[in-house]
Design a protein around this motif. Structure first.
Motif, PDB file in Angstrom:
ATOM      1  N   ILE A  29      32.474  42.468  46.233  1.00 49.12           N
ATOM      2  CA  ILE A  29      32.689  41.038  45.993  1.00 49.12           C
ATOM      3  C   ILE A  29      33.147  40.362  47.283  1.00 49.12           C
ATOM      4  N   ALA A  30      34.109  40.957  47.977  1.00 49.94           N
ATOM      5  CA  ALA A  30      34.598  40.394  49.239  1.00 49.94           C
ATOM      6  C   ALA A  30      33.477  40.332  50.272  1.00 49.94           C
ATOM      7  N   ARG A  31      32.699  41.397  50.385  1.00 52.37           N
ATOM      8  CA  ARG A  31      31.591  41.443  51.342  1.00 52.37           C
ATOM      9  C   ARG A  31      30.539  40.378  51.027  1.00 52.37           C
ATOM     10  N   GLU A  32      30.260  40.182  49.744  1.00 50.24           N
ATOM     11  CA  GLU A  32      29.277  39.166  49.336  1.00 50.24           C
ATOM     12  C   GLU A  32      29.727  37.772  49.760  1.00 50.24           C
ATOM     13  N   ILE A  33      31.003  37.470  49.570  1.00 49.19           N
ATOM     14  CA  ILE A  33      31.530  36.165  49.976  1.00 49.19           C
ATOM     15  C   ILE A  33      31.458  36.024  51.494  1.00 49.19           C
ATOM     16  N   GLU A  34      31.839  37.066  52.215  1.00 41.19           N
ATOM     17  CA  GLU A  34      31.830  36.997  53.671  1.00 41.19           C
ATOM     18  C   GLU A  34      30.421  36.840  54.234  1.00 41.19           C
ATOM     19  N   THR A  35      29.455  37.601  53.717  1.00 36.58           N
ATOM     20  CA  THR A  35      28.101  37.538  54.275  1.00 36.58           C
ATOM     21  C   THR A  35      27.332  36.308  53.803  1.00 36.58           C
ATOM     22  N   THR A  36      27.507  35.919  52.561  1.00 37.52           N
ATOM     23  CA  THR A  36      26.736  34.805  52.024  1.00 37.52           C
ATOM     24  C   THR A  36      27.373  33.459  52.351  1.00 37.52           C
ATOM     25  N   ALA A  37      28.681  33.353  52.181  1.00 34.07           N
ATOM     26  CA  ALA A  37      29.366  32.068  52.378  1.00 34.07           C
ATOM     27  C   ALA A  37      29.968  31.931  53.773  1.00 34.07           C
ATOM     28  N   GLY A  38      30.055  33.037  54.510  1.00 39.01           N
ATOM     29  CA  GLY A  38      30.644  32.975  55.843  1.00 39.01           C
ATOM     30  C   GLY A  38      32.139  32.740  55.826  1.00 39.01           C
ATOM     31  N   ARG A  39      32.794  33.110  54.745  1.00 35.55           N
ATOM     32  CA  ARG A  39      34.240  32.915  54.615  1.00 35.55           C
ATOM     33  C   ARG A  39      34.925  34.279  54.659  1.00 35.55           C
ATOM     34  N   THR A  40      35.865  34.447  55.556  1.00 39.33           N
ATOM     35  CA  THR A  40      36.635  35.686  55.627  1.00 39.33           C
ATOM     36  C   THR A  40      37.616  35.713  54.466  1.00 39.33           C
ATOM     37  N   VAL A  41      37.659  36.838  53.760  1.00 37.93           N
ATOM     38  CA  VAL A  41      38.573  36.961  52.630  1.00 37.93           C
ATOM     39  C   VAL A  41      39.376  38.248  52.743  1.00 37.93           C
ATOM     40  N   LEU A  42      40.578  38.200  52.251  1.00 34.27           N
ATOM     41  CA  LEU A  42      41.420  39.391  52.186  1.00 34.27           C
ATOM     42  C   LEU A  42      41.171  40.080  50.854  1.00 34.27           C
ATOM     43  N   LEU A  43      41.060  41.390  50.880  1.00 33.80           N
ATOM     44  CA  LEU A  43      40.790  42.148  49.665  1.00 33.80           C
ATOM     45  C   LEU A  43      41.891  41.920  48.619  1.00 33.80           C
ATOM     46  N   GLY A  44      43.125  41.816  49.063  1.00 36.15           N
ATOM     47  CA  GLY A  44      44.224  41.549  48.134  1.00 36.15           C
ATOM     48  C   GLY A  44      44.066  40.216  47.424  1.00 36.15           C
ATOM     49  N   ALA A  45      43.561  39.211  48.144  1.00 34.88           N
ATOM     50  CA  ALA A  45      43.337  37.896  47.534  1.00 34.88           C
ATOM     51  C   ALA A  45      42.211  37.970  46.505  1.00 34.88           C
ATOM     52  N   VAL A  46      41.190  38.787  46.788  1.00 33.75           N
ATOM     53  CA  VAL A  46      40.089  38.964  45.838  1.00 33.75           C
ATOM     54  C   VAL A  46      40.616  39.587  44.553  1.00 33.75           C
ATOM     55  N   TYR A  47      41.406  40.651  44.681  1.00 33.98           N
ATOM     56  CA  TYR A  47      41.933  41.313  43.484  1.00 33.98           C
ATOM     57  C   TYR A  47      42.910  40.415  42.724  1.00 33.98           C
ATOM     58  N   ALA A  48      43.709  39.637  43.425  1.00 35.75           N
ATOM     59  CA  ALA A  48      44.637  38.715  42.750  1.00 35.75           C
ATOM     60  C   ALA A  48      43.842  37.676  41.944  1.00 35.75           C
ATOM     61  N   ALA A  49      42.774  37.148  42.539  1.00 36.83           N
ATOM     62  CA  ALA A  49      41.945  36.167  41.834  1.00 36.83           C
ATOM     63  C   ALA A  49      41.243  36.811  40.646  1.00 36.83           C
ATOM     64  N   LEU A  50      40.735  38.028  40.823  1.00 36.79           N
ATOM     65  CA  LEU A  50      40.069  38.727  39.721  1.00 36.79           C
ATOM     66  C   LEU A  50      41.028  38.966  38.556  1.00 36.79           C
ATOM     67  N   GLU A  51      42.261  39.343  38.853  1.00 33.90           N
ATOM     68  CA  GLU A  51      43.252  39.550  37.790  1.00 33.90           C
ATOM     69  C   GLU A  51      43.533  38.251  37.050  1.00 33.90           C
ATOM     70  N   ARG A  52      43.666  37.146  37.786  1.00 35.63           N
ATOM     71  CA  ARG A  52      43.899  35.839  37.173  1.00 35.63           C
ATOM     72  C   ARG A  52      42.699  35.427  36.318  1.00 35.63           C
ATOM     73  N   LEU A  53      41.490  35.618  36.846  1.00 43.52           N
ATOM     74  CA  LEU A  53      40.279  35.279  36.104  1.00 43.52           C
ATOM     75  C   LEU A  53      40.154  36.143  34.847  1.00 43.52           C
ATOM     76  N   GLU A  54      40.575  37.393  34.935  1.00 43.95           N
ATOM     77  CA  GLU A  54      40.520  38.261  33.753  1.00 43.95           C
ATOM     78  C   GLU A  54      41.535  37.815  32.704  1.00 43.95           C
ATOM     79  N   ARG A  55      42.730  37.449  33.137  1.00 47.01           N
ATOM     80  CA  ARG A  55      43.739  36.931  32.194  1.00 47.01           C
ATOM     81  C   ARG A  55      43.240  35.677  31.489  1.00 47.01           C
ATOM     82  N   ASN A  56      42.445  34.877  32.198  1.00 47.31           N
ATOM     83  CA  ASN A  56      41.912  33.635  31.633  1.00 47.31           C
ATOM     84  C   ASN A  56      40.593  33.834  30.902  1.00 47.31           C
ATOM     85  N   GLY A  57      40.158  35.079  30.762  1.00 47.58           N
ATOM     86  CA  GLY A  57      38.961  35.381  29.991  1.00 47.58           C
ATOM     87  C   GLY A  57      37.650  35.050  30.680  1.00 47.58           C
TER      88      GLY A  57
END
Length: 110
Positions: A29-57
């Protein structure tokens, strides 16, 4: 019923999950954002967002089989739920509506 509108990062996460399909786990997921959108992301931020998105269904996760390549650890795979897909579409509609009719955004000027 109020619509679920996403932050830009949540939208990128959900779009990356959709693009990755059955192989959607944190690193991919992080690699897809970096290669497609050109945005550097931290893996921890990806997992934090995924956990929040999962809590929100908006995403659901499942754990794959442990692999020797990962030292016996299993990958946690994510998929977008129907609520998440609806949120992506609602956010897209809202952004397109905001972009429409803005004269500064017409043409190739940057």
């Amino acid at each position: 019923m109020p619509r679920d509108l996403l932050t830009d990062f949540e939208l990128m996460i959900l779009l990356a999950v959709l693009r990755a399909g059955d192989e959607a786990y944190g690193v991919v997921i992080a690699r897809e954002i970096e290669t497609t959108a050109g945005r550097t992301v931290l893996l921890g931020a990806v997992y934090a967002a995924l956990e929040r998105l999962e809590r929100n269904g908006m995403v659901a996760s499942s754990v794959g089989e442990p692999t020797a390549a990962r030292g016996g650890r299993a990958k946690r795979f994510f998929r977008v739920t129907s609520r998440g897909l609806r949120a992506v579409k609602d956010t897209q509609r809202a952004l397109v509506a905001l972009w429409s009719g803005v004269p500064q955004l017409k043409g190739d000027e940057r």
